[in-house]
Design an enzyme around this catalytic site. Structure first.
Site, mmCIF file in Angstrom:
data_model
loop_
_atom_site.group_PDB
_atom_site.id
_atom_site.type_symbol
_atom_site.label_atom_id
_atom_site.label_comp_id
_atom_site.label_asym_id
_atom_site.label_seq_id
_atom_site.Cartn_x
_atom_site.Cartn_y
_atom_site.Cartn_z
ATOM 1 N N ASN A 150 0.967 -1.015 0.060
ATOM 2 C CA ASN A 150 0.105 -0.165 -0.084
ATOM 3 C C ASN A 150 0.983 1.304 -0.159
ATOM 4 O O ASN A 150 1.795 1.473 0.698
ATOM 5 C CB ASN A 150 -1.150 -0.225 1.035
ATOM 6 C CG ASN A 150 -0.160 0.205 2.466
ATOM 7 O OD1 ASN A 150 0.556 -0.735 2.832
ATOM 8 N ND2 ASN A 150 -0.490 1.038 3.360
ATOM 9 N N GLU A 248 8.507 0.576 10.720
ATOM 10 C CA GLU A 248 7.196 1.409 10.702
ATOM 11 C C GLU A 248 6.054 0.241 10.566
ATOM 12 O O GLU A 248 5.859 -0.065 9.355
ATOM 13 C CB GLU A 248 6.866 2.508 9.536
ATOM 14 C CG GLU A 248 8.157 3.585 9.577
ATOM 15 C CD GLU A 248 7.861 4.587 10.887
ATOM 16 O OE1 GLU A 248 6.934 4.264 11.694
ATOM 17 O OE2 GLU A 248 8.919 5.478 11.165
ATOM 18 N N CYS A 282 -1.784 2.292 7.705
ATOM 19 C CA CYS A 282 -1.396 1.876 8.842
ATOM 20 C C CYS A 282 -1.877 2.828 9.984
ATOM 21 O O CYS A 282 -2.038 2.286 11.145
ATOM 22 C CB CYS A 282 -0.058 2.181 9.099
ATOM 23 S SG CYS A 282 0.732 3.879 8.095
ATOM 24 N N GLU A 457 10.119 8.325 10.417
ATOM 25 C CA GLU A 457 10.226 8.912 9.260
ATOM 26 C C GLU A 457 9.642 10.043 9.076
ATOM 27 O O GLU A 457 8.836 10.660 9.669
ATOM 28 C CB GLU A 457 9.648 7.821 8.104
ATOM 29 C CG GLU A 457 10.483 6.479 8.206
ATOM 30 C CD GLU A 457 9.861 5.580 7.160
ATOM 31 O OE1 GLU A 457 8.496 5.478 6.987
ATOM 32 O OE2 GLU A 457 10.508 4.806 6.765
HETATM 33 P P1 NAD Z 1 4.117 -7.485 5.079
HETATM 34 O O1 NAD Z 1 4.640 -7.166 6.693
HETATM 35 O O2 NAD Z 1 3.146 -8.544 4.604
HETATM 36 O O3 NAD Z 1 5.169 -7.332 4.103
HETATM 37 C C1 NAD Z 1 5.786 -5.875 3.834
HETATM 38 C C2 NAD Z 1 6.989 -6.410 2.879
HETATM 39 O O4 NAD Z 1 7.875 -7.222 3.687
HETATM 40 C C3 NAD Z 1 6.712 -6.849 1.752
HETATM 41 O O5 NAD Z 1 7.533 -6.233 0.490
HETATM 42 C C4 NAD Z 1 7.314 -8.522 1.944
HETATM 43 O O6 NAD Z 1 7.574 -9.187 0.737
HETATM 44 C C5 NAD Z 1 8.357 -8.294 2.919
HETATM 45 N N1 NAD Z 1 8.734 -9.540 3.714
HETATM 46 C C6 NAD Z 1 7.750 -10.539 4.052
HETATM 47 N N2 NAD Z 1 8.423 -11.591 4.737
HETATM 48 C C7 NAD Z 1 9.582 -11.100 4.887
HETATM 49 C C8 NAD Z 1 10.806 -11.741 5.406
HETATM 50 N N3 NAD Z 1 10.781 -12.954 6.161
HETATM 51 N N4 NAD Z 1 11.964 -10.941 5.422
HETATM 52 C C9 NAD Z 1 11.974 -9.858 4.625
HETATM 53 N N5 NAD Z 1 11.167 -9.105 4.134
HETATM 54 C C10 NAD Z 1 9.689 -9.738 4.125
HETATM 55 O O7 NAD Z 1 3.089 -6.237 4.928
HETATM 56 P P2 NAD Z 1 1.867 -6.056 3.721
HETATM 57 O O8 NAD Z 1 0.700 -6.835 4.478
HETATM 58 O O9 NAD Z 1 2.447 -6.062 2.607
HETATM 59 O O10 NAD Z 1 1.397 -4.492 4.341
HETATM 60 C C11 NAD Z 1 0.455 -4.267 5.324
HETATM 61 C C12 NAD Z 1 1.187 -3.941 6.559
HETATM 62 O O11 NAD Z 1 2.056 -2.757 6.604
HETATM 63 C C13 NAD Z 1 0.118 -3.469 7.658
HETATM 64 O O12 NAD Z 1 0.394 -4.251 9.191
HETATM 65 C C14 NAD Z 1 0.303 -2.117 7.987
HETATM 66 O O13 NAD Z 1 -0.171 -1.398 8.940
HETATM 67 C C15 NAD Z 1 1.738 -1.881 7.603
HETATM 68 N N6 NAD Z 1 2.079 -0.424 7.050
HETATM 69 C C16 NAD Z 1 2.660 0.463 8.157
HETATM 70 C C17 NAD Z 1 2.981 1.752 7.831
HETATM 71 C C18 NAD Z 1 3.592 2.782 8.856
HETATM 72 O O14 NAD Z 1 3.914 3.608 8.000
HETATM 73 N N7 NAD Z 1 3.486 2.535 9.961
HETATM 74 C C19 NAD Z 1 2.454 2.084 6.440
HETATM 75 C C20 NAD Z 1 1.775 1.313 5.417
HETATM 76 C C21 NAD Z 1 1.497 -0.157 5.929
#
Ligand code: NAD
Length: 488
Positions: A150, A248, A282, A457
């Site tokens: 996202n 984050e 998020c 950030e």
């Molecule tokens: P996710 O944690 O599933 O994936 C995020 C990234 O991590 C992807 O690129 C994925 O390929 C990678 N990843 C997955 N497993 C990994 C591993 N073992 N090692 C290294 N990288 C790995 O998140 P999502 O479902 O794509 O996104 C939603 C999450 O992101 C929600 O929890 C949301 O709240 C959070 N989010 C936080 C913010 C913020 O700024 N705080 C902003 C947007 C989204």
């Protein structure tokens, strides 16, 4: 079918393997994406490592780095429509939001372009007469940036901008869910004139691409946005070489409305807080904590507003709520509502996936006042699901608001100034919005604590976090060094 490529060491390549990308509005395959396996990841890290030491980047003045970032911002602005359309196509994020967000993306690059030559060291008034001591701020090194699907252009800008301003080099891993906008962004980056390897853009799956990148011995810092479970993997991975991390993560942010609030304004902000971005944000204000005395009236108005929301295909400018990004997200949303109902919560709007093509879940409101253990009060939905809980006193509002393992954002609606100040002090969150919600700026730091992660950030602090301090001691006396067995 459209085909995208990786960007490694200033060259475009197909990746060891490829995978299909699906259109969330239809579920149909629309593009082929490169998949980085271990060798591709290693090539990207080696390119970043070489670029970090290469004279054309290492010796470039901070002002010149800033000029390149300005050029990049201009290219993003000039290509805003293409980037927004690709993000919408590949992630299902509505075109209204992706188009508007590009303006923020350029703002962030411009902010860090201007900041590049203002990242200052310091001179210390040292307590020794024959010494000059100062602090140099040097780039932390090779940065692995890992982003979720996202808002990838935005979430990568808040990493790439400060990291390059500080003189680091970056390997960005775009999410496997909707990487198209980042791979297109790489083409613009290539045109901006940075030396090869300063930024490398790859994509692939977490289990291999993400793991290999974040545990790579030549990575110095991992900047991650995503979910808390993935963050635990990232921290374990980064422990391989004790790389520093900034995380984050998600939230379960309280949106608190007191009886004296401007109701119309609070309702609008709540709609924005939970239904904008289809709740896939998020900082979603996913827990409405509301004074019992106005609860029924507020919910009636909120339901009315929710019922007017235009649900539609993401590339229609009229659409306000689009599909969820993946089938898995849709299933999670439905399961969360069902489990909350089993725990005694009552659905007062939405609650079931829509019977149409694509991953559509309607704006949903669940009253949890009689179900304090409902999972929708503690688990991040990452969908348009609002949990509601009433309160009698200010102390109770604070207790409910802080009853979460997350600590990212919070919102307070009240006209009482002294109460607003008490709430600002009491709320356990990295961001407090008072009489507003979901406002961001490159000038303002952004981040949380607890399960919401650590590090910030945005703002100057983010750029400083991509530097490390070198303490320099210079002796100004020509006299022989005195007793060598005594520390000076
Ligand atoms: P996710 O944690 O599933 O994936 C995020 C990234 O991590 C992807 O690129 C994925 O390929 C990678 N990843 C997955 N497993 C990994 C591993 N073992 N090692 C290294 N990288 C790995 O998140 P999502 O479902 O794509 O996104 C939603 C999450 O992101 C929600 O929890 C949301 O709240 C959070 N989010 C936080 C913010 C913020 O700024 N705080 C902003 C947007 C989204």
């Amino acid at each position: 079918m459209q085909k995208f490529q990786h960007y490694i060491g200033g060259a475009f390549s197909d990746g060891t393997a490829q995978f299909d990308s699906h259109d969330p509005a239809t579920g149909a395959v629309w593009a082929r994406m490169p998949e980085a396996r271990a060798d591709d990841v290693d090539a990207a890290v080696q390119a970043a490592k070489a670029a970090l030491r290469a004279p054309d980047w290492a010796n470039m003045t901070a002002t010149a780095r800033g000029k390149l970032l300005y050029r990049l911002a201009d290219l993003v602005a000039e290509n805003a429509q293409v980037l927004a359309e690709l993000e919408t196509r590949d992630t299902g994020k509505i075109i209204r939001e992706t188009s508007a967000q590009i303006a923020y993306v350029t703002d962030y690059y411009r902010y860090y372009a201007g900041l590049a030559d203002k990242i200052e060291g310091a001179h210390l008034p040292i307590d020794k007469p024959d010494m000059e001591v100062w602090l140099r701020r040097e780039p932390v090194g090779v940065v692995a940036a890992v982003v979720p699907w996202n808002s990838q252009l935005f979430l990568s800008a808040v990493k790439i901008g400060p990291a390059l301003a500080a003189g680091c080099t970056v390997v960005l891993k775009a999410s496997e869910e909707g990487p198209a906008p980042m791979l297109e962004f790489a083409r613009l980056f290539d045109q901006a004139g940075f030396p090869p390897g300063v930024l490398n853009v790859i994509t692939g799956f977490g289990a291999e691409c993400g793991r290999v990148l974040t545990s790579h011995p030549d990575v110095d810092h991992v900047a991650f946005t995503g979910g808390p479970d993935t963050a635990r993997h990232i921290v374990r991975n980064s422990a391989e070489n004790l790389a520093s991390t900034s995380l984050e993560l998600g939230g379960k942010s309280p949106f608190i409305v007191f009886e004296d609030a401007d109701i119309e304004s609070a309702v609008n902000a709540q709609v924005s807080g939970i239904f904008a971005a289809t709740g896939q944000s998020c900082v979603a204000g996913s827990r409405l904590v509301i004074a019992n005395s106005i609860k029924d009236a507020f919910l009636a108005r909120l339901r009315e507003k929710a019922s007017e929301i235009v649900i539609g295909v993401p590339d229609d400018l009229a659409t306000e709520v689009g599909p969820l990004c993946t089938q898995a997200q849709l299933d999670t949303a439905a399961e969360l509502v069902a489990a909350s109902v089993s725990a005694g919560a009552s659905v007062i709007a939405g609650g079931q996936p829509l019977d149409r093509e694509g991953h559509y879940f309607p704006p949903t409101i669940i009253d949890c006042t009689d179900a304090p253990d409902a999972p929708c009060l503690t688990r991040e939905a990452f969908g348009p699901i609002l949990s509601v809980i009433g309160f009698e006193t200010e102390a109770q509002a604070v207790q409910i608001a802080n009853d979460t393992a997350f600590g990212l954002a919070s919102g307070v609606f009240t006209k009482d100034l002294t109460r607003a100040h008490r709430m600002i002090r009491s709320l356990q969150a990295g961001i407090v919005w008072v009489n507003t919600y979901r406002a961001v700026s490159p000038i303002a730091p952004f981040g949380g604590h607890g399960l919401s992660g650590h590090g910030r950030e945005g703002g100057l602090q983010a750029a400083l976090d991509y530097t490390r301090v070198k303490t320099v001691w210079l002796r100004t006396s020509d006299d022989p060094i005195p007793d060598p067995f005594v520390m000076r």
